[in-house]
Design an enzyme around this catalytic site. Structure first.
Site, PDB file in Angstrom:
ATOM      1  N   ARG A  65      -4.754  21.051   8.518  1.00  0.00           N
ATOM      2  CA  ARG A  65      -4.262  19.706   8.815  1.00  0.00           C
ATOM      3  C   ARG A  65      -2.736  19.697   8.897  1.00  0.00           C
ATOM      4  NH1 ARG A  65      -8.819  19.469   9.431  1.00  0.00           N
ATOM      5  NH2 ARG A  65     -10.370  17.910   8.825  1.00  0.00           N
TER       6      ARG A  65
ATOM      7  N   SER B  23      -3.996   6.126  13.911  1.00  0.00           N
ATOM      8  CA  SER B  23      -4.343   7.358  13.210  1.00  0.00           C
ATOM      9  C   SER B  23      -4.660   8.457  14.208  1.00  0.00           C
ATOM     10  CB  SER B  23      -5.572   7.087  12.336  1.00  0.00           C
ATOM     11  OG  SER B  23      -6.119   8.295  11.877  1.00  0.00           O
TER      12      SER B  23
ATOM     13  N   TYR C 147     -14.374   3.558  11.263  1.00  0.00           N
ATOM     14  CA  TYR C 147     -12.937   3.436  10.973  1.00  0.00           C
ATOM     15  C   TYR C 147     -12.113   3.821  12.207  1.00  0.00           C
ATOM     16  CZ  TYR C 147      -8.298   4.794   9.386  1.00  0.00           C
ATOM     17  OH  TYR C 147      -6.934   4.930   9.275  1.00  0.00           O
TER      18      TYR C 147
ATOM     19  N   LYS D 207      -9.632   1.533  14.874  1.00  0.00           N
ATOM     20  CA  LYS D 207      -8.246   1.817  15.290  1.00  0.00           C
ATOM     21  C   LYS D 207      -8.147   1.866  16.818  1.00  0.00           C
ATOM     22  CE  LYS D 207      -6.252   2.094  11.310  1.00  0.00           C
ATOM     23  NZ  LYS D 207      -5.298   1.062  10.912  1.00  0.00           N
TER      24      LYS D 207
ATOM     25  N   GLY E 252       0.815  -1.212   0.000  1.00  0.00           N
ATOM     26  CA  GLY E 252       0.000   0.000   0.000  1.00  0.00           C
ATOM     27  C   GLY E 252       0.846   1.258   0.000  1.00  0.00           C
TER      28      GLY E 252
ATOM     29  N   THR F 220      -7.023  10.148  13.997  1.00  0.00           N
ATOM     30  CA  THR F 220      -8.482  10.145  14.127  1.00  0.00           C
ATOM     31  C   THR F 220      -8.923   9.631  15.499  1.00  0.00           C
ATOM     32  OG1 THR F 220     -10.486   9.651  12.887  1.00  0.00           O
ATOM     33  CG2 THR F 220      -8.957   7.850  13.158  1.00  0.00           C
TER      34      THR F 220
ATOM     35  N   ARG G  32     -17.760  19.150   4.937  1.00  0.00           N
ATOM     36  CA  ARG G  32     -17.948  17.695   4.849  1.00  0.00           C
ATOM     37  C   ARG G  32     -18.292  17.191   6.250  1.00  0.00           C
ATOM     38  NH1 ARG G  32     -12.920  14.257   2.550  1.00  0.00           N
ATOM     39  NH2 ARG G  32     -12.018  14.988   4.506  1.00  0.00           N
TER      40      ARG G  32
HETATM   41  P1  NAD Z   1      -3.373   1.406   1.602  1.00  0.00           P
HETATM   42  O1  NAD Z   1      -4.786   1.024   1.347  1.00  0.00           O
HETATM   43  O2  NAD Z   1      -2.623   2.084   0.507  1.00  0.00           O
HETATM   44  O3  NAD Z   1      -2.538   0.131   2.061  1.00  0.00           O
HETATM   45  C1  NAD Z   1      -3.114  -0.933   2.763  1.00  0.00           C
HETATM   46  C2  NAD Z   1      -2.598  -2.228   2.142  1.00  0.00           C
HETATM   47  O4  NAD Z   1      -3.152  -3.324   2.894  1.00  0.00           O
HETATM   48  C3  NAD Z   1      -3.048  -2.417   0.688  1.00  0.00           C
HETATM   49  O5  NAD Z   1      -1.936  -2.798  -0.097  1.00  0.00           O
HETATM   50  C4  NAD Z   1      -4.093  -3.536   0.745  1.00  0.00           C
HETATM   51  O6  NAD Z   1      -4.060  -4.343  -0.423  1.00  0.00           O
HETATM   52  C5  NAD Z   1      -3.658  -4.297   1.989  1.00  0.00           C
HETATM   53  N1  NAD Z   1      -4.765  -4.954   2.711  1.00  0.00           N
HETATM   54  C6  NAD Z   1      -5.960  -4.425   3.072  1.00  0.00           C
HETATM   55  N2  NAD Z   1      -6.674  -5.336   3.777  1.00  0.00           N
HETATM   56  C7  NAD Z   1      -5.889  -6.450   3.861  1.00  0.00           C
HETATM   57  C8  NAD Z   1      -6.058  -7.721   4.467  1.00  0.00           C
HETATM   58  N3  NAD Z   1      -7.204  -8.040   5.116  1.00  0.00           N
HETATM   59  N4  NAD Z   1      -5.056  -8.629   4.381  1.00  0.00           N
HETATM   60  C9  NAD Z   1      -3.915  -8.329   3.711  1.00  0.00           C
HETATM   61  N5  NAD Z   1      -3.705  -7.141   3.116  1.00  0.00           N
HETATM   62  C10 NAD Z   1      -4.676  -6.211   3.192  1.00  0.00           C
HETATM   63  O7  NAD Z   1      -3.379   2.312   2.930  1.00  0.00           O
HETATM   64  P2  NAD Z   1      -2.237   3.247   3.523  1.00  0.00           P
HETATM   65  O8  NAD Z   1      -2.618   4.668   3.259  1.00  0.00           O
HETATM   66  O9  NAD Z   1      -0.907   2.754   3.115  1.00  0.00           O
HETATM   67  O10 NAD Z   1      -2.484   2.998   5.079  1.00  0.00           O
HETATM   68  C11 NAD Z   1      -1.802   1.976   5.768  1.00  0.00           C
HETATM   69  C12 NAD Z   1      -2.313   1.921   7.188  1.00  0.00           C
HETATM   70  O11 NAD Z   1      -2.188   3.210   7.785  1.00  0.00           O
HETATM   71  C13 NAD Z   1      -3.792   1.551   7.317  1.00  0.00           C
HETATM   72  O12 NAD Z   1      -3.956   0.720   8.453  1.00  0.00           O
HETATM   73  C14 NAD Z   1      -4.461   2.893   7.539  1.00  0.00           C
HETATM   74  O13 NAD Z   1      -5.657   2.753   8.272  1.00  0.00           O
HETATM   75  C15 NAD Z   1      -3.408   3.646   8.334  1.00  0.00           C
HETATM   76  N6  NAD Z   1      -3.529   5.107   8.205  1.00  0.00           N
HETATM   77  C16 NAD Z   1      -3.505   5.674   6.968  1.00  0.00           C
HETATM   78  C17 NAD Z   1      -3.653   7.063   6.854  1.00  0.00           C
HETATM   79  C18 NAD Z   1      -3.668   7.730   5.487  1.00  0.00           C
HETATM   80  O14 NAD Z   1      -4.125   8.887   5.414  1.00  0.00           O
HETATM   81  N7  NAD Z   1      -3.189   7.102   4.441  1.00  0.00           N
HETATM   82  C19 NAD Z   1      -3.807   7.865   8.000  1.00  0.00           C
HETATM   83  C20 NAD Z   1      -3.807   7.237   9.243  1.00  0.00           C
HETATM   84  C21 NAD Z   1      -3.650   5.852   9.329  1.00  0.00           C
HETATM   85  N1  UFG Z   2     -10.776  18.595   1.630  1.00  0.00           N
HETATM   86  C1  UFG Z   2     -11.405  19.408   0.719  1.00  0.00           C
HETATM   87  N2  UFG Z   2     -11.754  18.882  -0.489  1.00  0.00           N
HETATM   88  C2  UFG Z   2     -11.515  17.576  -0.829  1.00  0.00           C
HETATM   89  C3  UFG Z   2     -10.878  16.754   0.122  1.00  0.00           C
HETATM   90  C4  UFG Z   2     -10.527  17.291   1.353  1.00  0.00           C
HETATM   91  O1  UFG Z   2     -11.638  20.590   0.981  1.00  0.00           O
HETATM   92  O2  UFG Z   2     -11.878  17.154  -1.937  1.00  0.00           O
HETATM   93  C5  UFG Z   2     -10.366  19.153   2.928  1.00  0.00           C
HETATM   94  C6  UFG Z   2     -11.018  18.506   4.131  1.00  0.00           C
HETATM   95  O3  UFG Z   2     -12.275  19.117   4.417  1.00  0.00           O
HETATM   96  C7  UFG Z   2      -9.963  18.734   5.219  1.00  0.00           C
HETATM   97  C8  UFG Z   2      -8.646  18.669   4.438  1.00  0.00           C
HETATM   98  O4  UFG Z   2      -8.983  18.923   3.081  1.00  0.00           O
HETATM   99  O5  UFG Z   2     -10.093  20.007   5.760  1.00  0.00           O
HETATM  100  C9  UFG Z   2      -7.949  17.319   4.532  1.00  0.00           C
HETATM  101  O6  UFG Z   2      -8.871  16.301   4.157  1.00  0.00           O
HETATM  102  P1  UFG Z   2      -8.391  14.787   3.883  1.00  0.00           P
HETATM  103  O7  UFG Z   2      -9.598  14.025   3.434  1.00  0.00           O
HETATM  104  O8  UFG Z   2      -7.211  14.784   2.982  1.00  0.00           O
HETATM  105  O9  UFG Z   2      -7.870  14.306   5.307  1.00  0.00           O
HETATM  106  P2  UFG Z   2      -8.650  14.162   6.684  1.00  0.00           P
HETATM  107  O10 UFG Z   2      -7.889  15.003   7.667  1.00  0.00           O
HETATM  108  O11 UFG Z   2     -10.077  14.409   6.564  1.00  0.00           O
HETATM  109  O12 UFG Z   2      -8.502  12.599   6.967  1.00  0.00           O
HETATM  110  C10 UFG Z   2      -7.236  11.978   7.159  1.00  0.00           C
HETATM  111  C11 UFG Z   2      -7.302  10.513   6.750  1.00  0.00           C
HETATM  112  C12 UFG Z   2      -8.273   9.765   7.621  1.00  0.00           C
HETATM  113  C13 UFG Z   2      -7.954   9.972   9.065  1.00  0.00           C
HETATM  114  C14 UFG Z   2      -7.876  11.452   9.372  1.00  0.00           C
HETATM  115  C15 UFG Z   2      -7.429  11.731  10.778  1.00  0.00           C
HETATM  116  O13 UFG Z   2      -7.708  10.409   5.410  1.00  0.00           O
HETATM  117  O14 UFG Z   2      -8.141   8.375   7.347  1.00  0.00           O
HETATM  118  O15 UFG Z   2      -6.925  12.069   8.503  1.00  0.00           O
HETATM  119  O16 UFG Z   2      -6.190  11.116  10.991  1.00  0.00           O
HETATM  120  F1  UFG Z   2      -8.947   9.427   9.815  1.00  0.00           F
END
Ligand code: NAD
Ligand code: UFG
Length: 343
Positions: A235, A129, A153, A157, A15, A131, A296
């Site tokens: 953010r 996260s 979600y 976590k 991922g 969150t 949102r």
């Molecule tokens: P991503 O979706 O790009 O990566 C997740 C990977 O896990 C993918 O490759 C998917 O194929 C694999 N996967 C999903 N479910 C699976 C399962 N049951 N078994 C095996 N593989 C599985 O997500 P990411 O952005 O790289 O996020 C990674 C982790 O970080 C996640 O747990 C996510 O909740 C957490 N996280 C992400 C963000 C963000 O904004 N990207 C923020 C906070 C926390």
């Molecule tokens: N935003 C817009 N337009 C868009 C998308 C986002 O204005 O099309 C704004 C949102 O309202 C927010 C900011 O951009 O103010 C960031 O939004 P994101 O969706 O990029 O990120 P969030 O902070 O909402 O969410 C992220 C992760 C979640 C996690 C959260 C808190 O995507 O998984 O941070 O850690 F839960």
């Protein structure tokens, strides 16, 4: 305890965050084994990682909920520690499909931790996260703030964090880092790997990048009446390479008696939506048209980390600024206008 050159199991290593972390782990001399069910990544990502590191990626295609497979993996490989990324991550989808989220994120984690316990592998870095702090937290937020997730979600976590706290309390051999990510953005500076969302992106940076490249007509800015300097949401955006480095520091910190410890991974600085749009337009030289849309549901006005504890305990701090985040994100977008090749 020295983990370097150790074998690590990286769930979800294909991922967005996992792939960048695998690159950094290989560079640091670890042997990362990736377990990924390819539900949200494509095989091309592993070729790209190999192009960057010059080392093959050992991929086990499978699901973290599959206890038989986990049994085979832990029996076969001498795994020193696990980094657990695998899971689902879209807040809106989690509201629509809560059971699916609990199954992947909570049951998947439980199945993994049981396998680790059976095999005496008790070092874990978990992807949590920001969150978990909930939208009402006072900013900047530190790790001692009350926890209050407000969607399935976030609760998934939080449940896993609580499960791990209980586990460490019951068995002091467990050494666990809970990494609370703020807003990961950017890409590897090579432009070979980056975030490749399926369909229309939910998150700001991938959306803005697709507007700049011409795949989407314009950005909707969700609200301009927040109590922030320009009225748009603020953010703590963090470069995915800084985040990846945070995992290495957390791994190194997993020494005897570590227990279960949360760490914020953020820069400590917030940017508004309009500041991000302006930075992207400046770096890409492309216009980013937008209009103002309603807020949102569920969005906080402001979210940014107090990263002091991570700096003190892990010796880690984010070093890449917004311009670098945007530049690297744009390089990835330009070199891969339609994301990874799918065949
Ligand atoms: P991503 O979706 O790009 O990566 C997740 C990977 O896990 C993918 O490759 C998917 O194929 C694999 N996967 C999903 N479910 C699976 C399962 N049951 N078994 C095996 N593989 C599985 O997500 P990411 O952005 O790289 O996020 C990674 C982790 O970080 C996640 O747990 C996510 O909740 C957490 N996280 C992400 C963000 C963000 O904004 N990207 C923020 C906070 C926390
Ligand atoms: N935003 C817009 N337009 C868009 C998308 C986002 O204005 O099309 C704004 C949102 O309202 C927010 C900011 O951009 O103010 C960031 O939004 P994101 O969706 O990029 O990120 P969030 O902070 O909402 O969410 C992220 C992760 C979640 C996690 C959260 C808190 O995507 O998984 O941070 O850690 F839960």
């Amino acid at each position: 305890m020295k983990l370097n050159s150790g074998t690590l199991l990286i769930t979800g290593g294909g991922g967005y965050i996992g792939s960048h972390t695998v690159v950094q782990l290989q560079a640091a001399g670890y042997r990362p084994l990736v377990l990924d069910n390819l539900s949200n990544c494509v095989p091309a990502v592993f070729e790209r990682i190999e192009q960057i590191s010059g080392q093959p990626v050992e991929l086990i295609e499978g699901d973290v909920r599959d206890s038989v497979l986990l049994e085979r993996i832990f029996s076969r490989y001498p795994i020193d520690a696990v980094i657990h990324f695998a899971g689902l991550k879209a807040v809106g989808e989690s509201v629509q499909q809560p059971l699916r989220y609990y199954r992947h994120n909570v049951q998947g984690s439980l199945t993994l931790f049981e396998a680790m316990q059976r095999h005496g592998c008790k070092r874990l870095v978990f992807s949590s996260s920001a969150t978990v702090y909930g939208p009402a937290a006072t900013m900047p937020v530190n790790e001692q703030a009350p926890l209050a997730a407000c969607n399935p979600y976030g609760r998934s976590k939080l449940m896993v964090e609580e499960m791990l706290g209980d586990l460490a309390a019951a068995d002091s051999d467990w050494q666990i880092a809970l990494l609370r990510y703020f807003n990961p953005v950017g890409a590897h500076p090579s432009g070979l790997i980056g975030e490749d969302p399926v369909g229309v992106p939910n998150n700001l940076l991938p959306y803005v990048a697709q507007v700049a490249i011409g795949r989407l007509p314009q950005l909707q800015v969700f609200g301009d009446d927040y109590p922030t300097p320009d009225g748009t949401g603020v953010r703590d955006y963090i470069h995915v390479m800084d985040l990846a480095d945070g995992h290495l520091k957390a791994l190194q910190a997993l020494t005897d008696g570590h227990g279960c410890v949360p760490y914020n991974l953020g820069t400590g600085r917030g940017y508004s939506v309009l500041e991000v749009v302006a930075a992207f337009a400046a770096e890409s030289g492309r216009p980013v048209p937008y209009d103002i849309a309603p807020r949102r549901a569920g969005d906080a006005a402001i979210s940014y980390a107090d990263p002091t504890f991570s700096r003190q305990q892990l010796g880690w701090r984010a070093s890449r600024d917004l311009a670098e985040m945007v530049r690297d994100h744009w390089r990835w977008q330009q070199r891969n206008p339609n994301g990874y090749p799918t065949e």
